[in-house]
Design a protein around this motif. Sequence first.
Motif, short mmCIF file in Angstrom:
data_model
loop_
_atom_site.label_atom_id
_atom_site.label_comp_id
_atom_site.label_asym_id
_atom_site.label_seq_id
_atom_site.Cartn_x
_atom_site.Cartn_y
_atom_site.Cartn_z
N UNK A 120 38.21 21.74 39.54
CA UNK A 120 37.90 21.45 38.14
C UNK A 120 36.49 20.88 38.03
N UNK A 121 36.16 19.93 38.90
CA UNK A 121 34.83 19.32 38.86
C UNK A 121 33.75 20.35 39.17
N UNK A 122 33.96 21.16 40.19
CA UNK A 122 32.96 22.16 40.59
C UNK A 122 32.79 23.20 39.49
N UNK A 123 33.91 23.72 38.98
CA UNK A 123 33.83 24.72 37.92
C UNK A 123 33.18 24.13 36.67
N UNK A 124 33.50 22.88 36.35
CA UNK A 124 32.88 22.25 35.19
C UNK A 124 31.38 22.16 35.32
N UNK A 125 30.90 21.81 36.52
CA UNK A 125 29.46 21.74 36.74
C UNK A 125 28.78 23.08 36.57
N UNK A 126 29.42 24.13 37.09
CA UNK A 126 28.85 25.47 36.99
C UNK A 126 28.79 25.94 35.54
N UNK A 127 29.87 25.70 34.79
CA UNK A 127 29.94 26.19 33.41
C UNK A 127 28.99 25.39 32.51
N UNK A 128 28.92 24.06 32.71
CA UNK A 128 27.98 23.27 31.91
C UNK A 128 26.57 23.80 32.09
N UNK A 129 26.17 24.03 33.33
CA UNK A 129 24.83 24.55 33.57
C UNK A 129 24.66 25.94 32.97
#
Length: 484
Positions: A120-129
């Motif tokens: 969740x944290x990794x995917x969130x970082x990718x999508x925010x960027x």
Amino acid sequence: MTATVLHDLAIAGGGTLVIALVLIVVGRMLQRRGAGPLVTRKIPHALCGLFAALAAFQLSNGVVVAGVLAAATLALAFIVERGLVPVPGVFDGTRSRDYGLVAFAGGALLAVLAFWPDRVAIAGGVVVLGLADAGAALVGQRFGRHQVIAGGGARTLEGSLAFVAIAFAVSLTFCRFGLELNSFMAVSVSIFVALTTATVELLVLPAADNLLITPWVALLLHVAPELSTDDALRWLAAAVFGCAIVPFMLRMRWLDLPGALCGGLIAAAAVGLGGWGWIIPAAVFFSLTSVLTAYRRPTRAGGMRTMSQVAVNAGLPVLVPVIGYAFTRDPVWYAVSIGGIAAGIADSWASEIGRFSKQDPVSLRTRGRVAKGTSGAVSPLGSSATVLGALAVGCFGALFGGPSMVLVGVVAGVAGSLVDTLIGASVEARYMCGACGATVEDRLHCGAPTQPSWGWRWVGNDVVNAFANVSGMAVGFGVYGLLL
């Protein structure tokens, strides 16, 4: 190989090829429909982020994920370096832009190495960027009217506001449905994520934001489930505090705009990830040093500090340790921070108070007297100020970290200041002014470029300060360890 590894290799490898194919196809479609270069590049890159985030939930072996991302990063870097034929939506032949995709993969790799298996944290970082960066660029191009020139180049106020809004919406979605936080905590975390990432995007050079934002957001989302309601309130207060000190620093003319934004980011991160005790010592002594710098100067503008100075003197001793603390919750990181702050303050006070000495300081290199303010020189008043500054930081740190911080501050501060003086006397670059004949540390003097005189050209004042602060941080770590 196990079935899981084979499955992950197939998903990761096949997914990478599908993403590349989609990028190329979408880029060409947009180009044929008459879309401009920015749209042709940003829309496919946003899709890339979404696909990569979805892929993260289909994988289970972190080694495979990291290996595929590392291979993709190296392959993309090779393509950019070889200058292969531009491909719409992927590469356009501009190195700074093309390296953005390399950094995108590199940032995802850093997030995986640090936080796997927190998908969740990794995917969130990718999508925010992926979404916020693309949205900010497109809004800025279409509606941007007010330019903002910070450390990372020219941006627009409208684009930055779009970045904040999109980053907030994406983070809120992940917090509510991925991390299952309550509404107040989700909003607090999302505001913090949005404001800090938008500041990073403003400050860093093109492509560097792609490298930094994904792991930064992943860190914030990774620690978010452990927050209490009081912690979430502190994150919200930290975001407000970070925003508030920017106009204050500008009003006081202590920092230029990039420096003030960088200072606000560091302050918010320190309070959010660590607590008020992580920023109060740095803020108090930075303010005192700024007053000393401005005291009896011919103009107040001469005391303004830049982003590089803030990054070296606050980013290193505050931001780096507080990130370590967020990972481990080990109090040794506070000692590391106090050691770095003490080193910076001790050296600054030696320079600022030492200029009031009745006698010129003595150069450690030539053993002769030199002009006040010359690096690598010492005076009795300046040396006394070194000890005073280190002791003051240590005593102030003891209010939050216990009595051991007094010894940490004194030893680390004096050691860091000594390192600064030794480097300044030996290898720091010096330049000769052709107009007045003075030996200076700046590349410009009397309105004209100076000529190299001696020292290593890459060792400027910021480099010297960085070595001194890191030395103070290392000594702080060692002293605290001996006191346990």
